[in-house]
Write a protein that holds these residues in place. Structure first.
Motif, PDB file in Angstrom:
ATOM      1  N   ASN A  28      24.950 -24.477  17.450  1.00  0.00           N
ATOM      2  CA  ASN A  28      25.461 -25.521  16.560  1.00  0.00           C
ATOM      3  C   ASN A  28      24.773 -25.586  15.198  1.00  0.00           C
ATOM      4  OD1 ASN A  28      27.756 -26.855  17.604  1.00  0.00           O
ATOM      5  ND2 ASN A  28      26.494 -27.645  19.271  1.00  0.00           N
ATOM      6  N   ASP A  72      34.666 -27.581  16.047  1.00  0.00           N
ATOM      7  CA  ASP A  72      35.958 -26.900  15.925  1.00  0.00           C
ATOM      8  C   ASP A  72      36.584 -26.663  17.297  1.00  0.00           C
ATOM      9  OD1 ASP A  72      33.587 -24.737  15.371  1.00  0.00           O
ATOM     10  OD2 ASP A  72      35.108 -23.882  16.682  1.00  0.00           O
ATOM     11  N   PHE A 100      30.292 -24.052  12.353  1.00  0.00           N
ATOM     12  CA  PHE A 100      29.042 -24.145  13.098  1.00  0.00           C
ATOM     13  C   PHE A 100      28.811 -22.815  13.819  1.00  0.00           C
ATOM     14  CE2 PHE A 100      30.101 -28.570  12.571  1.00  0.00           C
ATOM     15  CZ  PHE A 100      28.878 -29.197  12.405  1.00  0.00           C
ATOM     16  N   GLY A 101      27.608 -22.289  13.703  1.00  0.00           N
ATOM     17  CA  GLY A 101      27.291 -21.019  14.334  1.00  0.00           C
ATOM     18  C   GLY A 101      26.572 -21.206  15.653  1.00  0.00           C
ATOM     19  N   GLU A 102      25.747 -20.215  16.005  1.00  0.00           N
ATOM     20  CA  GLU A 102      25.015 -20.275  17.274  1.00  0.00           C
ATOM     21  C   GLU A 102      24.149 -21.529  17.344  1.00  0.00           C
ATOM     22  OE1 GLU A 102      23.233 -17.014  18.953  1.00  0.00           O
ATOM     23  OE2 GLU A 102      25.055 -15.812  18.763  1.00  0.00           O
ATOM     24  N   GLU A 134      32.638 -19.383  11.400  1.00  0.00           N
ATOM     25  CA  GLU A 134      32.953 -20.725  11.874  1.00  0.00           C
ATOM     26  C   GLU A 134      31.989 -21.692  11.201  1.00  0.00           C
ATOM     27  OE1 GLU A 134      32.617 -17.716  13.751  1.00  0.00           O
ATOM     28  OE2 GLU A 134      32.442 -18.554  15.753  1.00  0.00           O
ATOM     29  N   GLN A 155      45.166 -28.881  21.976  1.00  0.00           N
ATOM     30  CA  GLN A 155      45.784 -28.193  23.110  1.00  0.00           C
ATOM     31  C   GLN A 155      46.203 -29.198  24.189  1.00  0.00           C
ATOM     32  OE1 GLN A 155      42.560 -25.536  24.051  1.00  0.00           O
ATOM     33  NE2 GLN A 155      43.474 -23.781  22.974  1.00  0.00           N
ATOM     34  N   GLU A 182      38.534 -18.481  20.443  1.00  0.00           N
ATOM     35  CA  GLU A 182      39.805 -18.859  19.805  1.00  0.00           C
ATOM     36  C   GLU A 182      39.586 -19.193  18.328  1.00  0.00           C
ATOM     37  OE1 GLU A 182      39.463 -21.424  22.891  1.00  0.00           O
ATOM     38  OE2 GLU A 182      41.497 -21.215  23.707  1.00  0.00           O
ATOM     39  N   THR A 183      38.457 -19.830  18.020  1.00  0.00           N
ATOM     40  CA  THR A 183      38.195 -20.174  16.619  1.00  0.00           C
ATOM     41  C   THR A 183      38.041 -18.913  15.771  1.00  0.00           C
ATOM     42  OG1 THR A 183      37.086 -22.180  17.359  1.00  0.00           O
ATOM     43  CG2 THR A 183      36.714 -21.521  15.093  1.00  0.00           C
ATOM     44  N   GLU A 219      37.485 -21.858  10.025  1.00  0.00           N
ATOM     45  CA  GLU A 219      38.640 -22.322  10.794  1.00  0.00           C
ATOM     46  C   GLU A 219      39.395 -23.423  10.063  1.00  0.00           C
ATOM     47  OE1 GLU A 219      35.509 -22.890  11.640  1.00  0.00           O
ATOM     48  OE2 GLU A 219      35.258 -25.054  11.982  1.00  0.00           O
ATOM     49  N   GLU A 220      38.757 -24.071   9.090  1.00  0.00           N
ATOM     50  CA  GLU A 220      39.439 -25.140   8.369  1.00  0.00           C
ATOM     51  C   GLU A 220      40.336 -24.611   7.254  1.00  0.00           C
ATOM     52  OE1 GLU A 220      37.081 -28.193   6.458  1.00  0.00           O
ATOM     53  OE2 GLU A 220      38.702 -29.646   6.677  1.00  0.00           O
ATOM     54  N   LEU A 230      40.118 -28.201  18.696  1.00  0.00           N
ATOM     55  CA  LEU A 230      41.123 -27.295  19.252  1.00  0.00           C
ATOM     56  C   LEU A 230      41.542 -27.742  20.658  1.00  0.00           C
ATOM     57  CD1 LEU A 230      42.676 -24.601  18.864  1.00  0.00           C
ATOM     58  CD2 LEU A 230      40.741 -23.463  19.973  1.00  0.00           C
ATOM     59  N   ARG A 273      31.098 -26.812  19.929  1.00  0.00           N
ATOM     60  CA  ARG A 273      31.101 -27.031  18.480  1.00  0.00           C
ATOM     61  C   ARG A 273      32.296 -27.913  18.116  1.00  0.00           C
ATOM     62  NH1 ARG A 273      30.515 -20.619  16.924  1.00  0.00           N
ATOM     63  NH2 ARG A 273      28.920 -20.192  18.455  1.00  0.00           N
ATOM     64  N   ARG A 289      49.370 -30.955  23.219  1.00  0.00           N
ATOM     65  CA  ARG A 289      50.528 -30.074  23.396  1.00  0.00           C
ATOM     66  C   ARG A 289      50.878 -29.961  24.889  1.00  0.00           C
ATOM     67  NH1 ARG A 289      51.265 -23.993  21.033  1.00  0.00           N
ATOM     68  NH2 ARG A 289      51.808 -25.121  19.145  1.00  0.00           N
ATOM     69  N   ASP A 340      49.807 -22.052  13.083  1.00  0.00           N
ATOM     70  CA  ASP A 340      49.497 -23.147  13.993  1.00  0.00           C
ATOM     71  C   ASP A 340      48.212 -22.791  14.734  1.00  0.00           C
ATOM     72  OD1 ASP A 340      49.277 -25.029  15.992  1.00  0.00           O
ATOM     73  OD2 ASP A 340      51.396 -24.950  16.580  1.00  0.00           O
ATOM     74  N   PRO A 341      47.151 -23.617  14.560  1.00  0.00           N
ATOM     75  CA  PRO A 341      45.879 -23.294  15.239  1.00  0.00           C
ATOM     76  C   PRO A 341      46.056 -23.086  16.743  1.00  0.00           C
ATOM     77  CG  PRO A 341      45.566 -25.092  13.701  1.00  0.00           C
ATOM     78  CD  PRO A 341      47.039 -24.824  13.724  1.00  0.00           C
ATOM     79  N   LEU A 342      47.089 -23.715  17.325  1.00  0.00           N
ATOM     80  CA  LEU A 342      47.298 -23.568  18.764  1.00  0.00           C
ATOM     81  C   LEU A 342      47.826 -22.180  19.132  1.00  0.00           C
ATOM     82  CD1 LEU A 342      48.683 -27.100  19.594  1.00  0.00           C
ATOM     83  CD2 LEU A 342      46.436 -26.174  20.115  1.00  0.00           C
ATOM     84  N   ASP A 343      48.247 -21.409  18.140  1.00  0.00           N
ATOM     85  CA  ASP A 343      48.666 -20.027  18.423  1.00  0.00           C
ATOM     86  C   ASP A 343      47.471 -19.073  18.468  1.00  0.00           C
ATOM     87  OD1 ASP A 343      51.278 -20.784  18.563  1.00  0.00           O
ATOM     88  OD2 ASP A 343      51.742 -20.278  16.473  1.00  0.00           O
TER      89      ASP A 343
END
Lengths: 548, 105
Positions: free
Chosen positions: A422, B87, A418-420, A416, B95, A225-226, A459-460, B91, B85, B98, A514-517
């Motif tokens: 963390n 982020d 943070f990657g693999e 992102e 969620q 999702e990120t 993502e920020e 998230l 992570r 919501r 909206d990050p939730l989308d």
């Protein structure tokens, strides 16, 4: 009187020595070791075709199995160091010096061998840069290349994975070097002539296809999702406002997400026909839904991709294909296209520092660059205008005379925070600097220099570095999208908010996202099987990607 | 395993009437978040069990931003983390808020 034909004479000697082990141009497999010993001299500069994707694997293992008493101290000049045999020959002392571009799966071993002094490193190049040096100061004495088929005269058919071959042969054969090709089979007539036979001196029938790595297949099932959120930010915050039509994508999951969002999210934003119409790009399977939805006019390819052959052949309106119907790729031309004719490069990286330098090198891995530093750089020789190029140039220098102002290529790093495992994407100091110190390199292996990068997407949010007016602003713009990394948490919040007010930093909410989308249901394909279905069964995924 | 607890003042009360909601899964790189309406309306209680050690400062930054930005008042939140992570944590928390706002079906 000097003798001006010494190289031709030397080639004649190699040809005569090789002929002892060949019938016409054809070298039987059992004679290969004796043949190689006869035509290769210690100290030779050798291009053992290791490309980004295809590998002259039969020739590689035969070369690595030679006795170092017979052949030693070779100088290898090849774009890809991919197979174990490519490094075995350094372990054994057959080869000593190396100039290359990309080391992918061998990145950890190559680092160990550099530290251990087994390899004398010339430089880590970008593809186009190494190809350029083939014609100036790194011209091969011998090229060991790979093709699909040959006729008895040595005419070669490379199939969809032409890649580096024309460049390697041009540099070697026209400068009195020896060209040896491994082919799957010898045929009466090749389907198309990719390399003319008079440039090819010997042919080895391998009896099986050369090894090729499916390097550009990203399974949509693994997209997070990120990553979808970063893709939405890039599309709405960069592709749309600049109107980016001509571009190159890197191979990471973030850009795969962008490709899969075009027919859904991009369509909703009304961007079809306005962005992403022309690409310098390999045939990414994740491009299938966008191509099928009519987004893409044209794609030129560096190489092919395993399983995409039939799909590409059936979409010749989009891809470059030969009279035989199959893809014609060419890494040198496509890199040139990516450098000069694209307005944007967008790709992932492993580390970004506070100035914006980025690198994929860590202290234990030297992955090389491939084409990223070439595509991800502003071409100072560019003279043709385009809307995104002019707009980026204007943002960087608003007060300059418009008619004298250079445009700017958009060079976007996306990832992102943070990657693999963390590992933070943002660091105080690149590991590449430590590596350069340890191996005593003049230059730290930096993939994209800070003065080339224009945007960083996480993502920020998006940091637009074109709008930064000094070093301090630049640092805070980077900290301002660095999330919860140490770099991000040490931001100057007041200055970051000022930058946000000026549009230097744009958060999802600033762009109406909206990050939730950011939901996996937005992906036009959610699995490899979806991609296969979207292609009407033309895409044939390799077995390792088939999980149904 | 490391456990962390935060008691934070939360300016905005969580919306909706659901008594509880659950989002995410316990898996490597992911987390499960259980939200219950079981705290005073002006505070948020967060209890974390995590597989990753030594990230207390990052967790604190994430949950503080969460209660500042999202309506989390009145919630007791239990997190079972598989090394996600930051982020992903942010998230999932968003969620969860919501989801607890959604009408019961």
């Amino acid at each position: 009187m000097s003798d001006w034909g010494m190289q031709k004479a030397a080639l004649g000697q190699r040809l005569a020595a090789g002929q002892q082990h060949a019938k016409g141009k054809v070298v039987p497999i059992p004679s290969l070791p004796a043949f190689l010993k006869a035509v290769i001299r210690s100290g030779d500069r050798v291009c053992l075709e290791g490309d980004n994707q295809k590998q002259a694997d039969i020739l590689a293992s035969a070369l690595a199995n030679l006795d170092p008493h017979d052949v030693h101290d070779l100088h290898m000049v090849q774009s890809g160091v991919v197979l174990p045999a490519h490094l075995d020959m350094f372990d054994k002392g057959i080869a000593r010096r190396l100039d290359f571009s990309y080391s992918g799966p061998q990145s950890a071993r190559i680092a160990r061998m550099l530290f251990g002094g087994k390899i004398e490193l010339g430089a880590v190049h970008t593809y186009l840069e190494l190809f350029a040096r083939y014609f100036i100061d790194l011209t091969p004495n011998v090229a060991l290349i790979a093709a699909v088929s040959a006729d008895k005269d040595g005419n070669l058919y490379t199939g969809p994975n032409t890649e580096d071959t024309p460049t390697v042969v041009e540099a070697t054969s026209y400068k009195n070097g020896l060209v040896v090709a491994q082919v799957t089979e010898i045929v009466d007539k090749v389907p198309r002539v990719d390399i003319p036979g008079d440039l090819v001196h010997f042919v080895v029938e391998a009896g099986r296809p050369f090894y090729v790595e499916p390097l550009f297949t990203r399974d949509p099932a693994a997209i997070t999702e990120t990553q979808i959120l970063t893709a939405m930010l890039a599309i709405k915050g960069i592709y749309a406002p600049y109107g980016v039509r001509r571009l190159n994508h890197g191979i990471g999951f973030n850009t795969a997400a962008i490709e899969l969002l075009l027919p859904t999210y991009g369509e909703k934003l009304g961007l079809k026909g306005k962005v992403c119409t022309h690409f310098a790009l390999n045939p990414h399977p994740t491009m299938i839904p966008a191509i099928e939805a009519g987004w893409v006019d044209q794609i030129h390819c560096f190489g092919s991709e395993v399983g995409m052959e039939d799909y590409v052949a059936a979409r010749s309106d989009v891809f470059f294909t030969g009279p035989d119907g199959s893809l014609r790729s060419n890494r040198a031309f496509c890199q040139t296209a990516g450098l000069y004719a694209c307005d944007m490069f967008i790709g992932s990286t492993l580390q970004i520092d506070l100035e914006g330098h980025s690198s994929t090198v860590t202290t234990s891995r030297i992955a090389g660059f491939g084409g990223a530093p070439n595509m991800g750089s502003d071409p100072r020789g560019r003279r043709h205008p385009s809307e995104p190029w002019l707009k980026a140039g204007a943002e960087a220098a608003p007060d300059a005379d418009a008619a004298l102002r250079r445009g700017r290529k958009l060079v976007v790093q996306i990832g992102e925070t943070f990657g693999e495992r963390n590992a933070p994407l943002f660091v105080e100091r690149l590991d590449a600097l430590e590596l350069a110190r340890k191996v005593d390199l003049d230059l730290a292996p930096v993939m994209v220099y800070s003065d080339d990068v224009t945007h960083i997407v996480t993502e920020e949010g998006i940091a637009n570095l074109l709008l930064c007016r000094n070093k301090d602003e630049r640092e805070q713009a980077i900290r301002g999208v660095a999330g919860y990394t140490d770099i991000g948490r040490a931001r100057d919040s007041k200055l970051v908010e000022k930058l946000r007010a000026r549009g230097v930093i744009r958060r999802p909410e600033d762009l109406g996202i909206d990050p939730l989308d950011a939901d996996r249901r937005l992906l036009a394909a959610r699995s490899i099987k979806d991609l296969m279905l979207a292609s009407g069964g033309l895409y044939r995924p390799p077995s390792r990607f088939r999980n149904w | 395993m490391e456990t962390l607890s935060f008691r934070l003042s939360a300016p905005t009360r969580a919306g909706g009437t659901r008594m509880q909601a659950i989002v995410g899964v316990v898996a490597s790189g992911n987390l499960e978040v259980l939200l219950e309406r079981a705290a005073p309306a002006d505070s948020c209680m967060i209890d974390i069990t995590t597989a990753a050690h030594g990230f207390g400062a990052v967790w604190e930054a994430v949950v503080r931003d969460f209660v500042d930005r999202r309506p989390a008042g009145g919630l007791r939140i239990s997190i079972n983390d598989g090394g996600a992570r930051p982020d992903t944590v942010a998230l999932r928390l968003a969620q969860g808020v919501r989801k607890i706002e959604e009408p019961e079906r």
